[in-house]
Write an enzyme that holds these catalytic residues in place. Structure first.
Site, mmCIF file in Angstrom:
data_model
loop_
_atom_site.group_PDB
_atom_site.id
_atom_site.type_symbol
_atom_site.label_atom_id
_atom_site.label_comp_id
_atom_site.label_asym_id
_atom_site.label_seq_id
_atom_site.Cartn_x
_atom_site.Cartn_y
_atom_site.Cartn_z
ATOM 1 N N ARG A 71 -29.932 -29.657 -5.094
ATOM 2 C CA ARG A 71 -30.571 -28.356 -5.309
ATOM 3 C C ARG A 71 -31.660 -28.460 -6.379
ATOM 4 O O ARG A 71 -32.760 -27.934 -6.206
ATOM 5 C CB ARG A 71 -29.506 -27.346 -5.731
ATOM 6 C CG ARG A 71 -30.009 -25.993 -6.217
ATOM 7 C CD ARG A 71 -30.554 -25.175 -5.103
ATOM 8 N NE ARG A 71 -30.753 -23.781 -5.506
ATOM 9 C CZ ARG A 71 -31.584 -22.959 -4.923
ATOM 10 N NH1 ARG A 71 -32.319 -23.375 -3.899
ATOM 11 N NH2 ARG A 71 -31.706 -21.707 -5.326
ATOM 12 N N CYS A 101 -20.408 -9.928 -2.260
ATOM 13 C CA CYS A 101 -20.351 -8.771 -3.178
ATOM 14 C C CYS A 101 -19.431 -7.686 -2.648
ATOM 15 O O CYS A 101 -18.306 -7.532 -3.109
ATOM 16 C CB CYS A 101 -21.761 -8.212 -3.410
ATOM 17 S SG CYS A 101 -22.823 -9.276 -4.408
#
Length: 431
Positions: free
Chosen positions: A39, A260
């Protein structure tokens, strides 16, 4: 240390951390840290696989550097933790990523440093779980040698309008003085302004109920969808009619996934049960929403059978597998649960998604992306995610890839005019 020259370290460069690091990196020295070296290498080359930050924006953060070496965080006076806070298989908070990141921060913590958490947690988690780790590893004393704050993320992946700087930011600190420093820090990048909370626990609680509220509202319309389907009434038509009243809230039924709304309520219920209270309403909403993927799958099977479509030997096309539209994120995608339920009925599925990374999908779920076209048609369709690529398809285009007699189309996101779909020859189901 003054706020103006404080170097910031952002721990975790995902959907939350990277946009934050980029915004701060436009005007101050920032170290973006992530344990994933691949990443870091991608970001150093100017590419963000999440598609949240364009290459030009990365280049514009001229004071931002990336690192997978925790030692590079030693030069930072403000450390912001933005790692995921998932749940485990029993729907209990999984704090391992948060505590691991806290250990990393503790290893470089110096006197006078401020540690800010953005990860969604239950009220009290920062000071009950994270602070003891910081103290134990660093040997420093909380609110004497170092300080903490909590400023919950409000990132909406895939949303290019309500971006980081355009969403009001809640801030808080462990002392009034530190609370002011933290609020000023975020005020320097948040165009929409900040909301200083009175305490860290208040900010934690505010964040977790934001998503619990949305979860409950969606659960309500999901239950309505189940009821109205049995009554032979189109749910969207009912909601549109009710929406003519000025104070009716415009929620729509759907499968609630992601990291979430489908997760955060369990953090609140965990803490409530720890305090001796068993939540009723919040968990009822979770049960309804967690069952919607199975409900959709069973409705598809039922409709196929009722329209003389054999289950064995027919292929069902799944359009979209990410957890939401125009976003490559597959974390906690309920489309995966839908597919698993279809497989339990021995239904063969073909999954396509222009936003999803094929290797990541296989690594995380064992599913592989396939191909659907006029040359490779399917016998039924589930339009599971509202990607723009699918919204723009006409009924005739859908019919080209699903041309058989008695074809079933499940329009999970209600993207299309159901009457036009019926005119095109589809037997339609939508939530």
């Amino acid at each position: 240390m003054t706020l103006e020259d404080a170097r910031v370290g952002v721990v975790g460069l995902g959907y939350v951390g990277l946009p934050l690091a980029v915004e701060f990196g436009r005007s101050r020295e920032v170290v973006g840290f992530d344990t994933n070296r691949e990443r870091v290498a991608q970001l150093e080359s100017g590419y963000d696989v999440t598609r949240e930050v364009a290459g030009a924006s990365l280049a514009g953060a001229r004071f931002l550097s990336f690192s997978a070496d925790a030692a590079d965080l030693e030069q930072c006076s403000i450390l912001i933790v933005t790692v995921p806070t998932p749940i485990d298989g029993a729907n209990r908070p999984d704090l391992r990523p948060l505590l691991k990141a806290t250990e990393t921060v503790a290893s470089v913590l110096k006197a006078g440093d401020i540690v800010i958490y953005e990860s969604t947690v239950y009220p009290g988690c920062t000071e009950e779980q994270c602070v003891p780790v910081l103290e134990a590893i660093s040997g420093l004393q909380y609110n004497k040698d170092f300080f903490c704050g909590y400023s919950p993320e409000r990132v909406n992946p895939g949303d290019k309008i309500n971006t980081l700087t355009r969403i009001k930011k809640i801030t808080s600190g462990s002392t009034p003085e530190v609370a002011k420093i933290i609020d000023n820090l975020y005020s320097s990048i948040i165009l929409a302004g900040t909301y200083p909370a009175s305490a860290i626990r208040v900010a934690e609680a505010a964040k977790v109920i934001e998503n619990a509220q949305r979860d409950l509202n969606i659960a309500f319309v999901n239950e309505l969808s189940v009821i109205f389907e049995r009554l032979g009434i189109d749910t969207i038509e009912v909601l549109e009619a009710a929406g003519s009243k000025w104070n009716f809230l415009p929620y729509r039924p759907g499968m609630v996934g992601g990291h979430c709304i489908g997760v955060d309520p369990y953090y609140l219920t965990h803490k409530a049960e720890e305090m001796g209270y068993h939540p009723q309403v919040i968990l009822a909403g979770r049960r309804i929403n967690d069952n919607m993927a199975r409900y959709v799958a069973r409705k598809v099977v039922q409709m196929m059978l009722s329209h003389k479509q054999p289950i064995l030997g027919n292929r069902v096309g799944i359009l979209g597998v990410t957890f939401k539209e125009n976003c490559p994120d597959i974390r906690n995608s309920k489309v995966v649960d839908l597919i698993a339920e279809l497989h339990r009925w021995n239904v063969e599925t073909v999954v396509v998604d222009p936003w999803c990374d094929s290797d990541e999908l296989y690594r995380e779920t064992g599913l592989r992306l396939g191909s659907i076209s006029a040359a490779e048609p399917v016998d039924a369709l589930v339009v599971a995610v509202g990607h723009n690529e699918y919204r723009s398809m006409s009924p005739s285009q859908l019919r080209e890839i699903c041309p058989g007699d008695g074809a079933v189309l499940a329009d999970v996101k209600s993207l299309y005019n159901r009457h036009l779909l019926a005119e095109a020859g589809f037997n339609v189901f939508r939530l």
